[in-house]
Scaffold this motif. Sequence first.
Motif, PDB file in Angstrom:
ATOM      1  N   GLY A 193       0.702  -1.283   0.067  1.00 48.19           N
ATOM      2  CA  GLY A 193      -0.053   0.060   0.067  1.00 48.19           C
ATOM      3  C   GLY A 193       0.812   1.345  -0.026  1.00 48.19           C
ATOM      4  O   GLY A 193       0.299   2.368   0.209  1.00 48.19           O
ATOM      5  N   THR A 194       2.195   1.178  -0.323  1.00 47.88           N
ATOM      6  CA  THR A 194       3.054   2.317  -0.107  1.00 47.88           C
ATOM      7  C   THR A 194       3.522   2.537  -1.649  1.00 47.88           C
ATOM      8  O   THR A 194       3.756   1.747  -2.551  1.00 47.88           O
ATOM      9  CB  THR A 194       4.078   2.033   0.744  1.00 47.88           C
ATOM     10  N   GLU A 195       3.464   3.989  -1.773  1.00 50.18           N
ATOM     11  CA  GLU A 195       3.934   4.472  -3.167  1.00 50.18           C
ATOM     12  C   GLU A 195       5.275   5.213  -3.251  1.00 50.18           C
ATOM     13  O   GLU A 195       5.767   5.474  -2.103  1.00 50.18           O
ATOM     14  CB  GLU A 195       2.865   5.435  -3.773  1.00 50.18           C
ATOM     15  N   ALA A 196       6.051   5.234  -4.287  1.00 46.37           N
ATOM     16  CA  ALA A 196       7.093   5.829  -4.453  1.00 46.37           C
ATOM     17  C   ALA A 196       8.248   5.499  -3.476  1.00 46.37           C
ATOM     18  O   ALA A 196       8.880   6.024  -2.500  1.00 46.37           O
ATOM     19  CB  ALA A 196       6.882   7.494  -4.146  1.00 46.37           C
ATOM     20  N   VAL A 197       8.507   4.216  -3.385  1.00 46.24           N
ATOM     21  CA  VAL A 197       9.628   3.484  -2.596  1.00 46.24           C
ATOM     22  C   VAL A 197      10.980   3.976  -3.142  1.00 46.24           C
ATOM     23  O   VAL A 197      11.214   3.615  -4.349  1.00 46.24           O
ATOM     24  CB  VAL A 197       9.394   2.060  -2.614  1.00 46.24           C
ATOM     25  N   ASN A 234       7.462  -3.401  -8.645  1.00 48.57           N
ATOM     26  CA  ASN A 234       8.503  -2.517  -8.923  1.00 48.57           C
ATOM     27  C   ASN A 234       7.765  -1.000  -9.634  1.00 48.57           C
ATOM     28  O   ASN A 234       8.735  -0.126  -9.477  1.00 48.57           O
ATOM     29  CB  ASN A 234       9.456  -3.051  -9.891  1.00 48.57           C
ATOM     30  N   ARG A 235       6.487  -1.211 -10.039  1.00 46.64           N
ATOM     31  CA  ARG A 235       6.004   0.283 -10.324  1.00 46.64           C
ATOM     32  C   ARG A 235       5.918   1.052  -9.258  1.00 46.64           C
ATOM     33  O   ARG A 235       5.689   2.437  -9.615  1.00 46.64           O
ATOM     34  CB  ARG A 235       4.504   0.092 -10.852  1.00 46.64           C
ATOM     35  N   LYS A 236       6.141   0.761  -7.942  1.00 47.34           N
ATOM     36  CA  LYS A 236       6.092   1.525  -6.881  1.00 47.34           C
ATOM     37  C   LYS A 236       7.530   2.306  -6.655  1.00 47.34           C
ATOM     38  O   LYS A 236       7.686   3.154  -5.642  1.00 47.34           O
ATOM     39  CB  LYS A 236       5.652   0.973  -5.777  1.00 47.34           C
TER      40      LYS A 236
END
Length: 292
Positions: free
Chosen positions: A175-179, A219-221
Amino acid sequence: MKTTTQIHLDLPGPSRSRDPPTDEAIAEFQTQVLSFYKRHGRHDMLWRHTDDPYRILVSEIMLQQTQVERVTVKYPAFIQSFPDAVALASAPQSAVIAAWQGMGYNRRAIALKKCAEKMVNEYGGTLPRDPEVLAAFPGIGPATASSICAFAFNLPVVFIETNIRRVFIHFFFPGTEAVTDKEILPLVERALDRENPHVWYWALMDLGTDLKKRVPNPNRKSTGYTKQAPFEGSDRRIRGMILKFLIGKSPVRENAILDHVREEPARVNRLLLALEKEGFIRKSRAGYRLAD
């Protein structure tokens, strides 16, 4: 490898505030990753059955931008043609390019040959065990240098590649973006099996490959995610066609290349100039040929 597994894919990770996972969560993660590898690992790859640093170097360069299935086919023939660094270093560049066909990204073939030359000329035919030294070799960056050291020398180095990144984002950043990789690296270090890093990284990579088939790509995150440009119609495709056409031939006239490629002459001319500048081909009055 089977595409369906029993591994639990919802291992509790950090909260949305990105608090570090507990030691218990890391230990459970290690258990599940190794359990997956024991049951579903890709144990049939030839480069996993050697500790020859040169052969592992070859496999790692091949795997940089090519699917495992294709490398599985090309690797044995390449090793048969160039069984050690001396053989590859002394081979004509044109022969190396010919052996590389079907792999794509032909720059890697030249970089690999230059690595072999560096091994022979500067290191007595051996490969340095230091990832910082290896990272300065042609075509090898920090991640590839570390992976070579893990697989060839079983060194407990810490690195990230696409499958490893996929696993850690999936498990620890739900649930996290931009990692960022800066956030992932400490977890890679905490989870590392320091006694058997080569097996641990094999397990991570195999699980990452399996995840790609069964869940939306984590990997899109990643903040570093970029979608690969289509191959069809690309300059890369035309460059490959030109090189393949020139294999085993005497100098070939430009018109023959244009007839074979069937693309805009201005575009082909531009790519011929680039290939010549990069050292792939040579031009003479008789035409173009692969560089030796």
